[in-house]
Design an enzyme around this catalytic site. Structure first.
Site, PDB file in Angstrom:
ATOM      1  N   GLU A 100      12.204   4.324   4.831  1.00  0.00           N
ATOM      2  CA  GLU A 100      13.113   4.293   6.119  1.00  0.00           C
ATOM      3  C   GLU A 100      12.516   5.634   7.060  1.00  0.00           C
ATOM      4  O   GLU A 100      12.772   5.545   8.233  1.00  0.00           O
ATOM      5  CB  GLU A 100      14.747   4.542   5.519  1.00  0.00           C
ATOM      6  CG  GLU A 100      15.268   3.550   5.103  1.00  0.00           C
ATOM      7  CD  GLU A 100      15.145   2.074   5.817  1.00  0.00           C
ATOM      8  OE1 GLU A 100      15.295   2.348   7.085  1.00  0.00           O
ATOM      9  OE2 GLU A 100      14.770   1.050   5.490  1.00  0.00           O
ATOM     10  N   SER A 139      -8.696   6.186   1.225  1.00  0.00           N
ATOM     11  CA  SER A 139      -8.337   4.963   1.702  1.00  0.00           C
ATOM     12  C   SER A 139      -9.338   3.902   1.518  1.00  0.00           C
ATOM     13  O   SER A 139      -8.905   2.644   1.215  1.00  0.00           O
ATOM     14  CB  SER A 139      -8.073   5.149   3.289  1.00  0.00           C
ATOM     15  OG  SER A 139      -6.784   5.720   3.501  1.00  0.00           O
ATOM     16  N   SER A 171       2.543  -2.166   3.050  1.00  0.00           N
ATOM     17  CA  SER A 171       2.574  -0.742   3.635  1.00  0.00           C
ATOM     18  C   SER A 171       3.432  -0.961   5.016  1.00  0.00           C
ATOM     19  O   SER A 171       4.109  -2.077   5.280  1.00  0.00           O
ATOM     20  CB  SER A 171       1.374  -0.384   4.151  1.00  0.00           C
ATOM     21  OG  SER A 171       0.796  -0.981   5.279  1.00  0.00           O
TER      22      SER A 171
END
Length: 435
Positions: free
Chosen positions: A108, A194, A324
């Protein structure tokens, strides 16, 4: 006598260089051995066949899924019960649910623009905690990016998680990494990077170093079924198998590589089916059963450190959340599919087990929910107030001494910021020091 002995030795030498099969003759104690014409090619273990027949994977039975606890939280096979004590089981549950609470709040937070990126672990908590609880603290971990629970089990604090996601002055990475790219030298967890699957050959190399050092440690390398399509996965598997490296390859097969379903990712029977081709011991496990994951990881570690052999574990689970915050999974899967798996999630299964043992009840559940949410919010509030590292940190920690070309760039940045301070939110950044 010498001639007879020489002849016998020549016969023995001949026999040992040719494939032989032996069988009993009738009921007598005599044994008859016959020479077989078998392939002598290097690199295979086989017999000749005179029937033309292709191996058809569609006709082969699927690799079974090992489980200990059913969806109702009951032990299905008492002999497989790991008999983990109450204190440890409660830690397992609290870590899984605390991770869940942190995920909800930070997800959130990203949606509100407070952090730039986030990845949740919903549905895969048992793969983290079940495996982490079976390792030794000194074992080295190479993660992909959805293994926060492993760090949490080892003692990575909420402050450390959230500081990293905010990239503030307390972030051990000094704000240089994307959020959720955690790492901890103290906890033997190599910093996440990544690019997909780059950690896999690195894990094989680290395990080879452990083998040479004979230090009694192993390496565990986490990856998804999508990463297994990368060339790095092949290199890692092959190096580990041929060099007999003590590494556990832990595949979290959660059904999707971002938006790519397994049906488009591979044609065969998952990732476990590849293990025997590389000569690795392999097992497939119910990734929503924390005790089953614990058992297989514990046994895999024993194989690694006692026999210097790599092991492939494929944990079958399901990614309940989006890949994601950059992903909207409603575009490629139906809501009903997610609901189906969410009703059989690993947290609910472990809670059912604890309730049956008399270790947990509704009052404890409600109390812990409030406490865990409060813990996350306190760390969240502290992290948000902290300043960002000074931009000059960009130039440091690569060389022992900053070389002239980087020093020139850093001086240029300082001059630019000094002249244009009103154009940048410099008040949000830590002031630089000349030393």
């Amino acid at each position: 006598m010498a001639a007879k002995l020489g002849g016998a030795l020549r016969t023995l030498r001949y026999l040992t260089t040719r494939p032989v099969s032996c069988r009993l003759i009738g009921t007598s104690p005599s044994v008859r051995c016959v020479h077989e014409d078998r392939p002598q090619f290097p690199g295979s273990k086989s017999k000749f066949t005179y029937k033309l027949s292709f191996l058809d994977p569609d006709e082969e039975a699927g690799i079974p899924v090992y489980r200990v606890m059913n969806s109702e939280g009951e032990m299905t096979e008492k002999s497989e019960d790991p008999k983990i004590d109450k204190t440890t089981v409660l830690k397992m549950y609290r870590d899984m649910t605390l991770l869940n609470s942190m995920d909800k709040i930070l997800y959130e937070s990203q949606r509100q623009g407070r952090i730039s990126f986030y990845m949740t672990n919903f549905g895969e908590e048992a793969t983290h905690i079940g495996s982490a609880s079976a390792l030794h603290p000194e074992d080295m971990v190479f993660g992909q990016y959805r293994e926060a629970g492993v760090l949490m089990w080892r003692g990575f604090t909420l402050d450390q998680f959230i500081n990293q996601c905010y990239g503030n002055t307390e972030d051990v990475g000094k704000g240089r990494q994307m959020p959720v790219h955690y790492g901890s030298q103290d906890l033997h967890f190599v910093t996440i990077s990544s690019p997909l699957a780059t950690q896999m050959p690195q894990a094989s190399g680290a395990a080879y170093a452990f083998k040479r050092a004979q230090n009694g440690k192993c390496v565990i390398c986490y990856f998804g079924e999508g990463a297994a399509s990368e060339g790095d996965a092949h290199a890692a598997f092959n190096f580990a198998a041929t060099l007999d490296c003590p590494v556990i390859f832990f595949c979290r097969n959660n059904g999707y590589a971002i938006s790519t379903p397994t049906s488009d990712q591979y044609r065969g029977d998952g990732i476990a089916s590849r293990g025997s081709g590389y000569g690795m011991l392999t097992i497939r496990v119910d990734g929503n059963d924390v005790f089953a994951v614990h058992n297989v990881t514990k046994e895999a570690r024993e194989i690694c450190v006692s026999h210097n052999r790599p092991v492939l574990i494929e944990a079958m689970t399901y990614r309940i959340g989006h890949h994601s915050t950059s992903d909207d999974s409603s575009m490629y899967r139906k809501k009903g599919e997610v609901v189906k798996f969410d009703t059989n999630n690993p947290i609910g299964r472990l809670r059912s087990y604890m309730v049956k043992q008399g270790w947990w009840n509704d009052d404890q559940e409600n109390e812990w929910k409030e406490e865990s949410k409060k813990m996350v919010m306190e760390s969240f509030a502290k992290a948000e107030k902290r300043k960002k590292p000074n931009p000059t940190e960009l130039f440091k920690d690569v060389y022992e001494e900053i070389p002239p070309h980087l020093q020139k760039q850093m001086d240029s940045l300082k001059e630019h910021l000094s002249k244009n301070e009103d154009k940048y939110p410099t008040q949000n950044y830590e002031a630089w020091s000349e030393h």
